[in-house]
Enzyme design. Structure first.
Site, PDB file in Angstrom:
ATOM      1  N   LYS A   1       6.660  18.590  -2.148  1.00 33.01           N
ATOM      2  CA  LYS A   1       5.961  17.572  -2.921  1.00 33.01           C
ATOM      3  C   LYS A   1       6.476  17.783  -4.334  1.00 33.01           C
ATOM      4  CE  LYS A   1       2.529  14.533  -3.670  1.00 33.01           C
ATOM      5  NZ  LYS A   1       2.419  13.205  -3.029  1.00 33.01           N
TER       6      LYS A   1
ATOM      7  N   GLU B   1      -2.696   6.218  -1.858  1.00 30.11           N
ATOM      8  CA  GLU B   1      -3.885   6.322  -1.000  1.00 30.11           C
ATOM      9  C   GLU B   1      -3.747   5.553   0.314  1.00 30.11           C
ATOM     10  OE1 GLU B   1      -6.275   8.409  -1.716  1.00 30.11           O
ATOM     11  OE2 GLU B   1      -5.387   8.912  -3.652  1.00 30.11           O
ATOM     12  N   ILE B   2      -2.573   5.671   0.946  1.00 28.19           N
ATOM     13  CA  ILE B   2      -2.379   5.007   2.240  1.00 28.19           C
ATOM     14  C   ILE B   2      -2.027   6.015   3.342  1.00 28.19           C
ATOM     15  CG2 ILE B   2      -1.878   2.674   1.443  1.00 28.19           C
ATOM     16  CD1 ILE B   2       0.888   5.121   2.358  1.00 28.19           C
TER      17      ILE B   2
ATOM     18  N   GLU C   1       8.026  14.523   0.248  1.00 29.86           N
ATOM     19  CA  GLU C   1       7.061  13.446   0.039  1.00 29.86           C
ATOM     20  C   GLU C   1       7.113  12.959  -1.401  1.00 29.86           C
ATOM     21  OE1 GLU C   1       2.353  12.525  -0.293  1.00 29.86           O
ATOM     22  OE2 GLU C   1       2.922  14.342   0.773  1.00 29.86           O
ATOM     23  N   GLY C   2       7.309  11.663  -1.561  1.00 31.13           N
ATOM     24  CA  GLY C   2       7.302  11.082  -2.890  1.00 31.13           C
ATOM     25  C   GLY C   2       5.900  11.007  -3.474  1.00 31.13           C
TER      26      GLY C   2
ATOM     27  N   GLY D   1       2.973   8.332  -4.894  1.00 35.48           N
ATOM     28  CA  GLY D   1       2.597   6.923  -4.936  1.00 35.48           C
ATOM     29  C   GLY D   1       3.505   6.072  -4.076  1.00 35.48           C
TER      30      GLY D   1
ATOM     31  N   PHE E   1      -0.876  12.575   4.795  1.00 32.44           N
ATOM     32  CA  PHE E   1      -1.356  12.726   6.162  1.00 32.44           C
ATOM     33  C   PHE E   1      -0.216  12.512   7.158  1.00 32.44           C
ATOM     34  CE2 PHE E   1      -3.526  10.811   9.923  1.00 32.44           C
ATOM     35  CZ  PHE E   1      -4.247  11.931  10.309  1.00 32.44           C
TER      36      PHE E   1
END
Length: 255
Positions: free
Chosen positions: A44, A19-20, A122-123, A125, A24
């Site tokens: 993903k 959630e950082i 994209e990893g 977490g 995005f």
């Protein structure tokens, strides 16, 4: 054909936490690459948290990546492992009877780089999220052998989280090719000072430049965020790294 021998570029995007703004930032990079005239695709590989629409299972992050890519991949390549519950992947996988196979992800990536000029992976977490009892997302990044872009969620504690993550990336023998400062707490005190501190430490310890600072945007817009990123310098670094790797593979006895 391995990723290192492909003409396509690829990066692994990880974050200081969940959630950082990792998705995005990945979407912003995709827009930037497209503006640079590249066919940009996204993976993903592992997504936890799905919803059903018209008989098809979706993931919000994966759908966002598809929307940002100008060379979207088929779902089975983009997300080979889509888990339903939004929780720790290795726990959900065990409950859903799914074996998370890193080698399958590598095979999907091998096909993805045949279909695009650049692939953003994209990893899930942070950098060391367990995938099985013995392997984590750091092992996935190593198996893919990609340069890493670190997304730093700018909020209280981000300096420590960023430096620890950068250290873990280096310990796995991976190149931290750059980092993105994504402001997730607009009320944080001394935002610029925190970013400047990280800029100095990450450049000094890892040679990792700041790709760009994304301020708090309302509404959130990856297209606008892309304008804040130095995509040209990132592409130059990626191409230079690829050329160096190719040269080393042709002349392994030079060391």
């Amino acid at each position: 054909m391995s990723a290192s021998l492909s003409s396509a570029l690829s990066i692994f995007v990880t974050g200081t936490d969940t959630e950082i703004g990792k998705t995005f930032a990945s979407c912003a990079l995709l827009h930037g690459f497209a503006r640079a005239g590249l066919r940009a695709a996204a993976m993903k590989p592992l997504a936890a948290g799905a919803f059903e629409r018209d008989g098809v299972w979706h993931n919000e992050d994966a759908d966002a990546l598809d929307a940002a890519a100008n060379a979207p991949l088929p779902p089975e390549l983009r997300t080979p492992f889509l888990l339903k519950a939004p929780a720790a992947p290795h726990i959900v996988a065990a409950h859903e009877g799914v074996a998370l196979d890193i080698e399958q992800i590598v095979a999907c990536h091998r096909e993805a780089i045949r279909r695009a000029d650049i692939v953003v992976v994209e990893g899930v977490g942070g950098f060391r999220v367990p995938l099985t009892d013995t392997r984590d997302t750091a092992d996935l990044a190593v198996a893919l052998g990609l340069p890493v872009v670190l997304v730093v969620g700018v909020r209280l504690g981000c300096i420590n989280h960023a430096l620890l993550t950068a250290q873990a990336i280096a310990q796995r023998g991976l190149t931290l090719v750059g980092w993105i400062a994504n402001v997730v707490d607009p009320d944080m005190r001394f935002i610029d000072e925190n970013i400047d501190t990280l800029r100095g430490w990450l450049m000094r310890e890892h040679g990792a430049p700041l790709i760009g600072t994304v301020p708090w945007l309302t509404p959130a817009s990856p297209e606008r965020a892309a304008e804040r990123l130095d995509v040209s310098s990132l592409l130059l670094a990626l191409r230079t790294a690829r050329a160096s790797t190719s040269q080393h593979s042709l002349h392994p006895d030079q060391d």
